[in-house]
Design a protein around this motif. Structure first.
Motif, mmCIF file in Angstrom:
data_model
loop_
_atom_site.group_PDB
_atom_site.id
_atom_site.type_symbol
_atom_site.label_atom_id
_atom_site.label_comp_id
_atom_site.label_asym_id
_atom_site.label_seq_id
_atom_site.Cartn_x
_atom_site.Cartn_y
_atom_site.Cartn_z
ATOM 1 N N LYS A 25 0.809 -1.224 0.000
ATOM 2 C CA LYS A 25 0.000 0.000 0.000
ATOM 3 C C LYS A 25 0.840 1.271 0.000
ATOM 4 C CE LYS A 25 -3.934 -2.234 2.319
ATOM 5 N NZ LYS A 25 -3.333 -3.601 2.333
ATOM 6 N N VAL A 26 1.868 1.322 0.847
ATOM 7 C CA VAL A 26 2.645 2.565 0.944
ATOM 8 C C VAL A 26 3.488 2.799 -0.308
ATOM 9 C CG1 VAL A 26 4.745 1.643 2.028
ATOM 10 C CG2 VAL A 26 3.961 3.975 2.590
ATOM 11 N N ALA A 27 3.724 1.758 -1.095
ATOM 12 C CA ALA A 27 4.510 1.922 -2.321
ATOM 13 C C ALA A 27 3.836 2.888 -3.283
ATOM 14 C CB ALA A 27 4.727 0.571 -2.992
ATOM 15 N N HIS A 28 2.510 2.925 -3.274
ATOM 16 C CA HIS A 28 1.805 3.856 -4.156
ATOM 17 C C HIS A 28 2.091 5.304 -3.766
ATOM 18 C CE1 HIS A 28 -0.552 1.089 -6.634
ATOM 19 N NE2 HIS A 28 -0.676 0.333 -5.561
ATOM 20 N N THR A 29 2.216 5.557 -2.457
ATOM 21 C CA THR A 29 2.553 6.912 -2.011
ATOM 22 C C THR A 29 3.901 7.334 -2.576
ATOM 23 O OG1 THR A 29 1.284 6.644 0.033
ATOM 24 C CG2 THR A 29 2.978 8.350 0.011
ATOM 25 N N HIS A 30 4.883 6.454 -2.497
ATOM 26 C CA HIS A 30 6.212 6.780 -3.011
ATOM 27 C C HIS A 30 6.227 6.817 -4.537
ATOM 28 C CE1 HIS A 30 8.355 6.883 0.802
ATOM 29 N NE2 HIS A 30 7.633 5.834 1.172
ATOM 30 N N ALA A 31 5.438 5.962 -5.175
ATOM 31 C CA ALA A 31 5.398 5.973 -6.643
ATOM 32 C C ALA A 31 4.867 7.300 -7.159
ATOM 33 C CB ALA A 31 4.534 4.816 -7.143
ATOM 34 N N ARG A 32 3.810 7.799 -6.538
ATOM 35 C CA ARG A 32 3.272 9.098 -6.959
ATOM 36 C C ARG A 32 4.286 10.214 -6.724
ATOM 37 N NH1 ARG A 32 -1.604 6.570 -5.106
ATOM 38 N NH2 ARG A 32 -1.285 7.258 -2.959
ATOM 39 N N ALA A 33 5.022 10.089 -5.602
ATOM 40 C CA ALA A 33 6.047 11.093 -5.333
ATOM 41 C C ALA A 33 7.168 11.033 -6.365
ATOM 42 C CB ALA A 33 6.612 10.895 -3.926
ATOM 43 N N LEU A 34 7.689 9.840 -6.619
ATOM 44 C CA LEU A 34 8.806 9.705 -7.543
ATOM 45 C C LEU A 34 8.415 10.071 -8.970
ATOM 46 C CD1 LEU A 34 10.443 6.393 -6.262
ATOM 47 C CD2 LEU A 34 11.105 8.747 -5.750
ATOM 48 N N ALA A 35 7.146 9.892 -9.293
ATOM 49 C CA ALA A 35 6.684 10.262 -10.633
ATOM 50 C C ALA A 35 6.531 11.769 -10.796
ATOM 51 C CB ALA A 35 5.358 9.568 -10.927
ATOM 52 N N SER A 36 6.463 12.500 -9.686
ATOM 53 C CA SER A 36 6.213 13.944 -9.757
ATOM 54 C C SER A 36 7.423 14.802 -9.409
ATOM 55 C CB SER A 36 5.057 14.313 -8.805
ATOM 56 O OG SER A 36 5.436 14.104 -7.450
ATOM 57 N N ILE A 37 8.396 14.265 -8.708
ATOM 58 C CA ILE A 37 9.551 15.033 -8.261
ATOM 59 C C ILE A 37 10.464 15.337 -9.450
ATOM 60 C CG2 ILE A 37 11.649 14.944 -6.866
ATOM 61 C CD1 ILE A 37 10.094 13.148 -4.913
ATOM 62 N N SER A 84 -5.970 -7.403 6.307
ATOM 63 C CA SER A 84 -5.808 -6.756 5.009
ATOM 64 C C SER A 84 -4.519 -7.153 4.295
ATOM 65 C CB SER A 84 -5.857 -5.232 5.178
ATOM 66 O OG SER A 84 -4.729 -4.764 5.919
ATOM 67 N N ASP A 85 -3.533 -7.619 5.040
ATOM 68 C CA ASP A 85 -2.285 -8.123 4.460
ATOM 69 C C ASP A 85 -1.858 -9.340 5.273
ATOM 70 O OD1 ASP A 85 -1.481 -6.198 2.316
ATOM 71 O OD2 ASP A 85 -1.577 -4.783 3.986
ATOM 72 N N PRO A 86 -1.376 -10.397 4.620
ATOM 73 C CA PRO A 86 -1.044 -11.623 5.358
ATOM 74 C C PRO A 86 0.102 -11.473 6.336
ATOM 75 C CG PRO A 86 -0.336 -11.765 3.060
ATOM 76 C CD PRO A 86 -1.187 -10.542 3.174
ATOM 77 N N TRP A 87 0.938 -10.434 6.169
ATOM 78 C CA TRP A 87 2.093 -10.275 7.055
ATOM 79 C C TRP A 87 1.766 -9.549 8.348
ATOM 80 C CZ3 TRP A 87 3.230 -5.147 7.996
ATOM 81 C CH2 TRP A 87 2.780 -4.215 7.057
ATOM 82 N N ARG A 88 0.616 -8.918 8.426
ATOM 83 C CA ARG A 88 0.304 -8.108 9.609
ATOM 84 C C ARG A 88 0.009 -8.981 10.833
ATOM 85 N NH1 ARG A 88 -0.304 -2.808 8.062
ATOM 86 N NH2 ARG A 88 -0.850 -2.431 5.871
ATOM 87 N N GLY A 89 0.480 -8.530 11.984
ATOM 88 C CA GLY A 89 0.128 -9.182 13.239
ATOM 89 C C GLY A 89 0.953 -10.393 13.598
ATOM 90 N N THR A 90 2.016 -10.672 12.835
ATOM 91 C CA THR A 90 2.847 -11.846 13.124
ATOM 92 C C THR A 90 4.271 -11.410 13.438
ATOM 93 O OG1 THR A 90 3.523 -12.184 10.819
ATOM 94 C CG2 THR A 90 1.458 -13.213 11.530
ATOM 95 N N TRP A 91 4.924 -12.173 14.302
ATOM 96 C CA TRP A 91 6.315 -11.869 14.619
ATOM 97 C C TRP A 91 7.199 -12.049 13.394
ATOM 98 C CZ3 TRP A 91 6.818 -9.088 18.636
ATOM 99 C CH2 TRP A 91 6.079 -9.307 19.801
ATOM 100 N N ALA A 92 6.982 -13.126 12.644
ATOM 101 C CA ALA A 92 7.869 -13.451 11.530
ATOM 102 C C ALA A 92 7.790 -12.428 10.410
ATOM 103 C CB ALA A 92 7.536 -14.840 10.998
#
Length: 390
Positions: free
Chosen positions: A29-41, A179-187
């Motif tokens: 999800k956060v990759a879209h924030t950076h993608a929009r930034a990198l596309a505009s800078i 919402s994402d399989p990695w959330r809430g786990t130690w690993a």
């Protein structure tokens, strides 16, 4: 460098040749924030993305008109990528950072820098050995009310800092963790509120107060039985300058109330910021609902400025999208640091400082004692730096 200096740089556009070929690793999800930034800078030529999933990489790349890869070394080599932003889940920041650095690319890492000191040290060493820049995304440092606080503290307006406080009362529901399989786990997440939600506030505390000397803390999972990681933590801190601090962070308050960072000085004056208010922001899912504001200001002769600053910041909030604006500023600073050959606004070592504090809280509960700084990576332990020993 302050946000004012960054804005001065923004007012002086560079030539088209002064651009950095950029890419993203990890396409959540956060990759879209950076993608929009990198596309505009202006300093960025956004050229490629990388994911373990070829389908995700292809879909993301098509959306932004860049090349898709599943192999990071190949992406850097073939797309001639000079700087990458790491957006993988937290325990998986180290491997692509080290790979990118050894391939000659500068690296900006989403918070936290890593979840273990061993990974932090390996990342810092790889960047130093390769002669590339390593930065960490802590964009709340650029909030105007945060900048006011830092400037006031540095100018001695509250005397030496005597007491620092963080209170972060937020909420994450079962849908969030699903919402994402990695959330809430130690690993796959590496921790809970300490590793994921609180690093921004912890970063501000240590930035305002200075180096930490000792930490004593506790953590637990109080009302999220469907996850492994902690949802609440408390700690007391002693700083090397003799100041004291407290930390209360939790994901257990509906709908998510606020975060506050306050610093009280030895002359009796206090300054504070509420960087988050209302239902808490979730990258790629929700928007920031309330503006960051100074909520405490008793500097002699400046008390009357608080209402004016709050009005200014609320007005500014209506003109920008907070969830992307400050990421863009920080991303741009990192690219300018590459072009100017200077340290980025938030270098990687600052991310290690946050990891050191969170690690100290985990170890303190395990060992039932204060933890003395500095901390080194542990050898011969299989309890994930105290996380698996309640």
């Amino acid at each position: 460098m302050t946000s004012e200096h960054i804005r001065e740089n923004l007012a002086h556009p560079r030539s088209v040749s002064d651009r950095v070929r950029t890419g993203i690793v990890g396409l959540g999800k956060v990759a879209h924030t950076h993608a929009r930034a990198l596309a505009s800078i202006p300093e960025s030529e956004f050229v490629a993305v990388c994911s373990r999933s070829s389908a995700r990489a292809a879909e993301f790349a098509t959306h932004y008109g860049v090349a898709a890869y599943t192999d990071l070394e190949r992406m850097i080599r073939e797309a001639r990528v000079q700087a990458v932003v790491i957006c993988t889940p937290h325990p998986f920041h180290a491997a692509p950072t080290i790979t990118a650095a050894r391939a000659g690319a500068h690296v900006l890492v989403e918070k936290p820098l890593a979840v273990t000191l061993r990974d932090c040290d390996a990342m810092l060493a790889a960047a130093a050995e390769a002669g590339v820049k390593l930065g960490v995304v802590t964009q709340r440092r650029l909030y105007e009310p945060v900048q006011r606080m830092y400037a006031a503290i540095q100018a001695g307006k509250i005397g030496a800092p005597a007491l620092g406080e963080v209170v972060m009362l937020s909420w994450r529901d079962e849908a969030y963790y699903a919402s994402d399989p990695w959330r809430g786990t130690w690993a796959d997440e590496g921790g809970g509120v300490l590793a994921n939600q609180a690093p921004h506030q912890i970063d501000l505390l240590q930035w305002f107060m200075g180096p930490v000397d000792q930490v004593f803390g506790f953590w637990d999972n109080l009302n999220h039985p469907y996850i492994e990681v902690e949802d609440t933590a408390v700690a007391v801190l002693r700083f090397k300058n003799g100041a004291l601090g407290s930390l209360v962070v939790s994901n257990s308050q509906k709908p998510g109330i606020y975060s506050k960072v306050h610093v009280h000085g030895r002359n009796g004056a206090s300054v504070g910021v509420q960087p988050d208010g209302g239902a808490m922001f979730i990258a790629g899912v929700s928007e920031v609902l309330e503006p960051p504001i100074n909520d405490l200001w008793t500097v002699p002769g400046e008390e009357h400025l608080l209402a004016r600053w709050q009005a200014e910041d609320r007005a500014a909030f209506s003109r920008i999208q907070v969830s992307t604006h400050y990421h863009t500023l920080l991303d741009r600073d990192f690219l300018q640091a590459i072009l100017d050959d200077r340290p980025p606004l938030v270098p990687g070592i600052e991310g290690r400082k946050v990891c050191e504090i969170t690690t100290a809280i985990y170890r303190s509960q395990r060992d039932r004692r204060p933890v003395q700084f500095p901390l080194d990576a542990e050898d011969g332990c299989d309890d994930f730096d105290g996380r698996l020993s309640r």
